[in-house]
Design a protein around this motif. Structure first.
Motif, PDB file in Angstrom:
ATOM      1  N   PRO A 262       1.669 -11.549   3.392  1.00 15.28           N
ATOM      2  CA  PRO A 262       2.126 -10.804   2.200  1.00 15.28           C
ATOM      3  C   PRO A 262       1.149  -9.756   1.710  1.00 15.28           C
ATOM      4  CG  PRO A 262       2.738 -13.097   1.990  1.00 15.28           C
ATOM      5  CD  PRO A 262       1.899 -13.005   3.233  1.00 15.28           C
ATOM      6  N   GLY A 263      -0.145 -10.030   1.804  1.00 15.12           N
ATOM      7  CA  GLY A 263      -1.132  -9.060   1.352  1.00 15.12           C
ATOM      8  C   GLY A 263      -1.084  -7.768   2.148  1.00 15.12           C
ATOM      9  N   ASN A 264      -0.778  -7.882   3.457  1.00 20.84           N
ATOM     10  CA  ASN A 264      -0.662  -6.671   4.278  1.00 20.84           C
ATOM     11  C   ASN A 264       0.509  -5.810   3.815  1.00 20.84           C
ATOM     12  OD1 ASN A 264      -1.393  -8.812   7.038  1.00 20.84           O
ATOM     13  ND2 ASN A 264      -2.824  -7.388   6.070  1.00 20.84           N
ATOM     14  N   VAL A 265       1.649  -6.451   3.546  1.00 23.46           N
ATOM     15  CA  VAL A 265       2.836  -5.719   3.095  1.00 23.46           C
ATOM     16  C   VAL A 265       2.560  -5.040   1.766  1.00 23.46           C
ATOM     17  CG1 VAL A 265       5.250  -5.939   2.407  1.00 23.46           C
ATOM     18  CG2 VAL A 265       4.392  -7.249   4.355  1.00 23.46           C
ATOM     19  N   ASP A 266       1.919  -5.748   0.843  1.00 25.19           N
ATOM     20  CA  ASP A 266       1.598  -5.157  -0.464  1.00 25.19           C
ATOM     21  C   ASP A 266       0.650  -3.976  -0.314  1.00 25.19           C
ATOM     22  OD1 ASP A 266       3.171  -7.042  -1.705  1.00 25.19           O
ATOM     23  OD2 ASP A 266       1.506  -8.383  -2.197  1.00 25.19           O
ATOM     24  N   ALA A 267      -0.318  -4.094   0.597  1.00 28.03           N
ATOM     25  CA  ALA A 267      -1.276  -3.004   0.795  1.00 28.03           C
ATOM     26  C   ALA A 267      -0.588  -1.768   1.371  1.00 28.03           C
ATOM     27  CB  ALA A 267      -2.400  -3.464   1.722  1.00 28.03           C
ATOM     28  N   ILE A 268       0.309  -1.974   2.338  1.00 25.44           N
ATOM     29  CA  ILE A 268       1.046  -0.843   2.921  1.00 25.44           C
ATOM     30  C   ILE A 268       1.934  -0.200   1.861  1.00 25.44           C
ATOM     31  CG2 ILE A 268       2.754  -0.167   4.644  1.00 25.44           C
ATOM     32  CD1 ILE A 268       1.716  -2.462   6.395  1.00 25.44           C
ATOM     33  N   TYR A 269       2.579  -1.032   1.034  1.00 30.37           N
ATOM     34  CA  TYR A 269       3.430  -0.518  -0.043  1.00 30.37           C
ATOM     35  C   TYR A 269       2.616   0.374  -0.976  1.00 30.37           C
ATOM     36  CZ  TYR A 269       6.357  -0.441  -4.236  1.00 30.37           C
ATOM     37  OH  TYR A 269       7.086  -0.037  -5.318  1.00 30.37           O
ATOM     38  N   LYS A 270       1.439  -0.082  -1.378  1.00 31.67           N
ATOM     39  CA  LYS A 270       0.618   0.698  -2.312  1.00 31.67           C
ATOM     40  C   LYS A 270       0.178   2.016  -1.678  1.00 31.67           C
ATOM     41  CE  LYS A 270      -3.326   0.439  -5.460  1.00 31.67           C
ATOM     42  NZ  LYS A 270      -3.678   1.843  -5.182  1.00 31.67           N
ATOM     43  N   MET A 271      -0.221   1.965  -0.410  1.00 31.43           N
ATOM     44  CA  MET A 271      -0.644   3.199   0.263  1.00 31.43           C
ATOM     45  C   MET A 271       0.517   4.182   0.375  1.00 31.43           C
ATOM     46  SD  MET A 271      -3.356   2.043   3.247  1.00 31.43           S
ATOM     47  CE  MET A 271      -2.277   0.803   3.987  1.00 31.43           C
ATOM     48  N   LEU A 272       1.713   3.659   0.667  1.00 32.00           N
ATOM     49  CA  LEU A 272       2.880   4.526   0.771  1.00 32.00           C
ATOM     50  C   LEU A 272       3.227   5.135  -0.580  1.00 32.00           C
ATOM     51  CD1 LEU A 272       5.144   5.558   2.640  1.00 32.00           C
ATOM     52  CD2 LEU A 272       6.490   3.552   1.964  1.00 32.00           C
ATOM     53  N   ALA A 273       3.140   4.326  -1.641  1.00 26.79           N
ATOM     54  CA  ALA A 273       3.425   4.832  -2.986  1.00 26.79           C
ATOM     55  C   ALA A 273       2.432   5.926  -3.380  1.00 26.79           C
ATOM     56  CB  ALA A 273       3.384   3.689  -3.998  1.00 26.79           C
ATOM     57  N   ASP A 274       1.160   5.737  -3.039  1.00 26.62           N
ATOM     58  CA  ASP A 274       0.153   6.751  -3.343  1.00 26.62           C
ATOM     59  C   ASP A 274       0.395   8.019  -2.530  1.00 26.62           C
ATOM     60  OD1 ASP A 274      -1.072   5.027  -5.118  1.00 26.62           O
ATOM     61  OD2 ASP A 274      -2.611   4.359  -3.703  1.00 26.62           O
ATOM     62  N   GLU A 275       0.777   7.851  -1.268  1.00 31.25           N
ATOM     63  CA  GLU A 275       0.998   8.994  -0.383  1.00 31.25           C
ATOM     64  C   GLU A 275       2.175   9.844  -0.830  1.00 31.25           C
ATOM     65  OE1 GLU A 275       0.461  11.524   2.917  1.00 31.25           O
ATOM     66  OE2 GLU A 275      -0.842   9.910   2.179  1.00 31.25           O
ATOM     67  N   GLU A 276       3.254   9.191  -1.302  1.00 31.36           N
ATOM     68  CA  GLU A 276       4.493   9.898  -1.632  1.00 31.36           C
ATOM     69  C   GLU A 276       4.655  10.182  -3.125  1.00 31.36           C
ATOM     70  OE1 GLU A 276       6.151  11.119   0.688  1.00 31.36           O
ATOM     71  OE2 GLU A 276       5.287  10.001   2.352  1.00 31.36           O
ATOM     72  N   HIS A 277       3.615   9.923  -3.916  1.00 34.51           N
ATOM     73  CA  HIS A 277       3.726  10.097  -5.369  1.00 34.51           C
ATOM     74  C   HIS A 277       3.857  11.553  -5.761  1.00 34.51           C
ATOM     75  CE1 HIS A 277       3.046   9.655  -9.655  1.00 34.51           C
ATOM     76  NE2 HIS A 277       2.077  10.547  -9.563  1.00 34.51           N
ATOM     77  N   LYS A 278       4.755  11.804  -6.713  1.00 34.82           N
ATOM     78  CA  LYS A 278       4.900  13.109  -7.334  1.00 34.82           C
ATOM     79  C   LYS A 278       4.830  12.916  -8.845  1.00 34.82           C
ATOM     80  CE  LYS A 278       5.758  15.860  -3.788  1.00 34.82           C
ATOM     81  NZ  LYS A 278       4.884  16.998  -3.431  1.00 34.82           N
ATOM     82  N   ALA A 279       4.094  13.787  -9.526  1.00 28.75           N
ATOM     83  CA  ALA A 279       4.030  13.724 -10.982  1.00 28.75           C
ATOM     84  C   ALA A 279       5.416  13.955 -11.568  1.00 28.75           C
ATOM     85  CB  ALA A 279       3.049  14.763 -11.520  1.00 28.75           C
ATOM     86  N   LYS A 280       5.678  13.384 -12.733  1.00 29.92           N
ATOM     87  CA  LYS A 280       7.032  13.409 -13.291  1.00 29.92           C
ATOM     88  C   LYS A 280       7.544  14.815 -13.561  1.00 29.92           C
ATOM     89  CE  LYS A 280       5.679  12.887 -18.165  1.00 29.92           C
ATOM     90  NZ  LYS A 280       5.886  12.102 -19.398  1.00 29.92           N
TER      91      LYS A 280
END
Length: 228
Positions: free
Chosen positions: A63-81
């Motif tokens: 589970p920790g691996n999945v959470d880490a990938i999720y966070k990296m993906l969220a940071d990579e694809e983030h756009k300011a509102k």
């Protein structure tokens, strides 16, 4: 794929649609389950020495691996509102899209239609919009039955044609299909029961697409906070 205002958005070929967090987690888990990882494989040779070779093995995520990938993906694809309005170009409009006003484009199943020139452009995820119409543009389509229907339902009670109402109907459909609100107009259909109002509204809903249509009651507009 992008993340904005704590929500995930994915391009479906015509528009950006919401995706649940659980769906993103599930897709990451499937990806990780099928992933391989490199490791150094050690073995003893005939002389008693240790040899090292590169090999692969299943990743076997926790589970920790999945959470880490999720966070990296969220940071990579983030756009300011405030980074993207709709409609707009994610890259500012480049190449064959350079100079095109996104407000003049309708996203359809077979590409982007410029309503000022009737020219079609290929669909692209660089065009950021929440609205994609569930139909393909056909410049050679001949809506003969529709035009005759409009002529029938807009005639006077003594049978005289009123082409100005047909033209207004065409303007109404075009305005709603464009997604523009620049005219700040509301169209009101009035007529006897069975006069064609319901048919017109059903056709309009099919053209615009169910996700882009709502049916508020007239009472919802009776006070200043009704639309909230």
């Amino acid at each position: 794929l992008l993340r904005m205002q704590y929500q995930w958005w994915d391009w479906n070929g015509a528009a950006y649609t919401l995706i649940e967090d659980a769906t993103i987690h599930s897709e990451i888990k499937k990806f990780a389950d099928d992933a391989k990882e490199n490791y150094i494989k050690k073995a003893m040779d005939a002389q008693g020495g240790i040899t090292r070779t590169m090999a692969t093995r299943p990743f076997n995520p926790v589970p920790g691996n999945v959470d880490a990938i999720y966070k990296m993906l969220a940071d990579e694809e983030h756009k300011a509102k405030d980074a993207l309005a709709t409609p707009s170009w994610r890259d500012g409009g480049t190449g064959e899209y350079a100079g095109l006003d996104p407000r003049n484009l309708i996203s359809l199943q077979n590409g982007l239609l410029d309503i000022t020139t009737r020219k079609m452009y290929p669909a692209t995820p660089q065009f950021f919009t929440y609205t994609g119409l569930p139909l393909a543009y056909d410049p050679d389509a001949m809506p003969v039955r529709w035009l005759s229907f409009i002529d029938e339902v807009t005639r006077t009670k003594d049978g005289k044609p009123r082409p100005e109402l047909g033209a207004l109907m065409q303007e109404m459909f075009g305005y709603l299909l464009s997604g523009s609100t620049r005219k700040q107009k509301v169209f009101f259909l009035m007529g006897d029961p069975g006069a064609g109002k319901g048919t017109i509204l059903r056709i309009m809903a099919l053209l615009i697409g169910a996700p882009n249509v709502c049916y508020p009651a007239i009472d919802d507009f009776t006070d200043r906070f009704g639309l909230l």
